[in-house]
Scaffold this motif. Structure first.
Motif, mmCIF file in Angstrom:
data_model
loop_
_atom_site.group_PDB
_atom_site.id
_atom_site.type_symbol
_atom_site.label_atom_id
_atom_site.label_comp_id
_atom_site.label_asym_id
_atom_site.label_seq_id
_atom_site.Cartn_x
_atom_site.Cartn_y
_atom_site.Cartn_z
ATOM 1 N N GLY A 40 35.198 -38.030 -47.041
ATOM 2 C CA GLY A 40 36.215 -38.516 -46.113
ATOM 3 C C GLY A 40 35.654 -39.298 -44.958
ATOM 4 N N ASP A 41 34.321 -39.215 -44.734
ATOM 5 C CA ASP A 41 33.707 -40.004 -43.677
ATOM 6 C C ASP A 41 33.740 -41.484 -44.042
ATOM 7 N N CYS A 42 34.048 -42.306 -43.048
ATOM 8 C CA CYS A 42 33.979 -43.760 -43.219
ATOM 9 C C CYS A 42 32.616 -44.229 -42.747
ATOM 10 N N VAL A 43 31.920 -45.000 -43.589
ATOM 11 C CA VAL A 43 30.600 -45.500 -43.220
ATOM 12 C C VAL A 43 30.534 -47.001 -43.462
ATOM 13 N N SER A 44 29.700 -47.669 -42.684
ATOM 14 C CA SER A 44 29.413 -49.088 -42.908
ATOM 15 C C SER A 44 27.913 -49.226 -43.112
ATOM 16 N N ALA A 45 27.516 -50.232 -43.874
ATOM 17 C CA ALA A 45 26.098 -50.383 -44.189
ATOM 18 C C ALA A 45 25.782 -51.814 -44.574
ATOM 19 N N ASP A 46 24.573 -52.238 -44.218
ATOM 20 C CA ASP A 46 24.015 -53.477 -44.739
ATOM 21 C C ASP A 46 23.167 -53.098 -45.938
ATOM 22 N N VAL A 47 23.436 -53.709 -47.075
ATOM 23 C CA VAL A 47 22.835 -53.269 -48.327
ATOM 24 C C VAL A 47 22.367 -54.454 -49.159
ATOM 25 N N THR A 48 21.603 -54.154 -50.200
ATOM 26 C CA THR A 48 21.298 -55.141 -51.228
ATOM 27 C C THR A 48 21.997 -54.716 -52.514
ATOM 28 N N LEU A 49 22.484 -55.679 -53.254
ATOM 29 C CA LEU A 49 23.155 -55.434 -54.528
ATOM 30 C C LEU A 49 22.151 -55.606 -55.659
ATOM 31 N N ASP A 50 21.942 -54.553 -56.429
ATOM 32 C CA ASP A 50 21.050 -54.623 -57.583
ATOM 33 C C ASP A 50 21.849 -55.153 -58.768
ATOM 34 N N LYS A 51 21.659 -56.425 -59.092
ATOM 35 C CA LYS A 51 22.464 -57.058 -60.143
ATOM 36 C C LYS A 51 22.245 -56.393 -61.497
ATOM 37 N N ARG A 52 21.008 -56.066 -61.807
ATOM 38 C CA ARG A 52 20.724 -55.489 -63.113
ATOM 39 C C ARG A 52 21.379 -54.125 -63.259
ATOM 40 N N SER A 53 21.205 -53.245 -62.260
ATOM 41 C CA SER A 53 21.817 -51.916 -62.332
ATOM 42 C C SER A 53 23.334 -51.996 -62.270
ATOM 43 N N THR A 54 23.850 -52.988 -61.560
ATOM 44 C CA THR A 54 25.301 -53.167 -61.484
ATOM 45 C C THR A 54 25.859 -53.507 -62.856
ATOM 46 N N TRP A 55 25.155 -54.393 -63.611
ATOM 47 C CA TRP A 55 25.612 -54.681 -64.973
ATOM 48 C C TRP A 55 25.486 -53.449 -65.855
ATOM 49 N N ASP A 56 24.369 -52.744 -65.753
ATOM 50 C CA ASP A 56 24.140 -51.566 -66.583
ATOM 51 C C ASP A 56 25.240 -50.519 -66.395
ATOM 52 N N ASN A 57 25.712 -50.358 -65.158
ATOM 53 C CA ASN A 57 26.692 -49.320 -64.837
ATOM 54 C C ASN A 57 28.113 -49.849 -64.719
ATOM 55 N N GLN A 58 28.270 -51.186 -64.759
ATOM 56 C CA GLN A 58 29.590 -51.789 -64.560
ATOM 57 C C GLN A 58 30.223 -51.237 -63.283
ATOM 58 N N LEU A 59 29.396 -51.129 -62.252
ATOM 59 C CA LEU A 59 29.766 -50.543 -60.970
ATOM 60 C C LEU A 59 28.775 -51.063 -59.940
ATOM 61 N N PRO A 60 29.235 -51.472 -58.735
ATOM 62 C CA PRO A 60 28.271 -51.948 -57.748
ATOM 63 C C PRO A 60 27.239 -50.879 -57.402
ATOM 64 N N ILE A 61 25.958 -51.206 -57.569
ATOM 65 C CA ILE A 61 24.863 -50.322 -57.195
ATOM 66 C C ILE A 61 24.187 -50.960 -55.984
ATOM 67 N N LEU A 62 24.250 -50.272 -54.844
ATOM 68 C CA LEU A 62 23.823 -50.822 -53.570
ATOM 69 C C LEU A 62 22.678 -50.004 -53.005
ATOM 70 N N SER A 63 21.710 -50.673 -52.407
ATOM 71 C CA SER A 63 20.576 -50.002 -51.789
ATOM 72 C C SER A 63 20.605 -50.277 -50.289
ATOM 73 N N VAL A 64 20.472 -49.213 -49.482
ATOM 74 C CA VAL A 64 20.575 -49.356 -48.034
ATOM 75 C C VAL A 64 19.237 -49.038 -47.381
ATOM 76 N N ARG A 65 18.939 -49.739 -46.301
ATOM 77 C CA ARG A 65 17.759 -49.432 -45.510
ATOM 78 C C ARG A 65 18.134 -48.388 -44.465
ATOM 79 N N ARG A 66 17.144 -47.613 -44.026
ATOM 80 C CA ARG A 66 17.427 -46.473 -43.167
ATOM 81 C C ARG A 66 18.044 -46.851 -41.835
ATOM 82 N N ASP A 67 17.803 -48.061 -41.337
ATOM 83 C CA ASP A 67 18.335 -48.437 -40.027
ATOM 84 C C ASP A 67 19.566 -49.339 -40.137
ATOM 85 N N HIS A 68 20.200 -49.348 -41.314
ATOM 86 C CA HIS A 68 21.391 -50.175 -41.491
ATOM 87 C C HIS A 68 22.534 -49.365 -42.100
ATOM 88 N N PHE A 69 22.712 -48.154 -41.584
ATOM 89 C CA PHE A 69 23.731 -47.247 -42.107
ATOM 90 C C PHE A 69 24.387 -46.545 -40.925
#
Length: 249
Positions: A97-126
């Protein structure tokens, strides 16, 4: 090596978390802003040429805590957000239920593999923004990818440009056949993954010609052109996808 927390104790600032955590009692609609990318639009980036890991900003509601990450939902869909190997989310400071915002990178390969956005966040951008108004997270309770393994076998004749791929449940939990799909694309050329537009998705039920649970020893086959990538996908009714097995012909 011990993984460091991506969310420090409130007020310590030990990992340089962007913004001020504080105690957030206010509620928010958790709608992405104009400068943030919706999860639906993030999926379209898979088909765009260029960077394999484009940087984007997102905003969503925490709806589940899968292993090594968070499952977020925005008004357009669901995405999985992960950390690097050195960091992990401090789940003692986060709740469904928590709302969060983040600066992330989109892993295109994993996103295709999972048919779902797979995002990686850095520790100071969350950043935790508050609690999402009317967050409906109960429907995710008790829903998780099955603990099941699948074996892949390949069979082709000399001189043939096609291969018969057999996927077999090799142990673990039974899986509803209606939740299993085989994703595959056309022959690879210059790209490592087919675009989403080119992807074919076959249901296990259609391939097997039957319904019910898939248990150890059950299998399906699909004929694929040589040079094709594939993914066995679990998909829940709430849009949470997870690749169970990847393969390449």
């Amino acid at each position: 090596m011990k993984r460091r927390s991506i969310l420090a104790s409130i007020g310590t600032g030990a990992v340089g978390l962007a913004g001020c955590l504080g105690v957030l009692d206010g509620s928010t609609d958790c709608e992405p802003t104009e400068d943030e990318t919706t999860f639906e639009d993030a999926m379209t980036l898979v088909d765009e040429p260029g960077m394999t890991a484009p940087r984007i900003s997102v905003r969503g509601t925490i709806v589940a805590f899968p292993a090594r990450g968070l499952l977020l939902e925005d008004p357009t869909g669901v995405a999985r957000i992960t950390t690097g190997l050195q960091y992990e989310f401090d789940t003692d400071r986060l709740d469904p239920g928590d709302c969060v915002s983040a600066d992330v990178t989109l892993d295109k390969r994993s996103t295709w593999d999972n048919q779902l956005p797979i995002l990686s966040v850095r520790r100071d951008h969350f950043e935790r923004e508050g609690t999402t108004e009317n967050a409906d997270v109960d429907r995710f309770t008790g829903v998780s990818p099955p603990d099941a393994s699948f074996e892949v076998d390949f069979d082709s004749e000399i001189g043939s440009s096609t291969t018969t791929v057999t996927l077999t449940h090799d142990g673990g939990e039974a899986v509803e056949s209606s939740a299993l799909f085989v994703c595959h694309g056309p022959e690879r050329a210059e790209v490592r993954r087919p675009t989403l537009e080119e992807t074919t998705i076959d249901s296990w039920e259609d391939l097997a010609g039957s319904t019910g649970d898939v248990t150890s020893g059950d299998s399906v086959t699909v004929e694929l052109t040589d040079g094709t990538n594939g993914s066995l996908l679990w998909q829940s009714e709430i849009g949470w996808n997870r690749q169970l097995r990847g393969f390449a012909v």
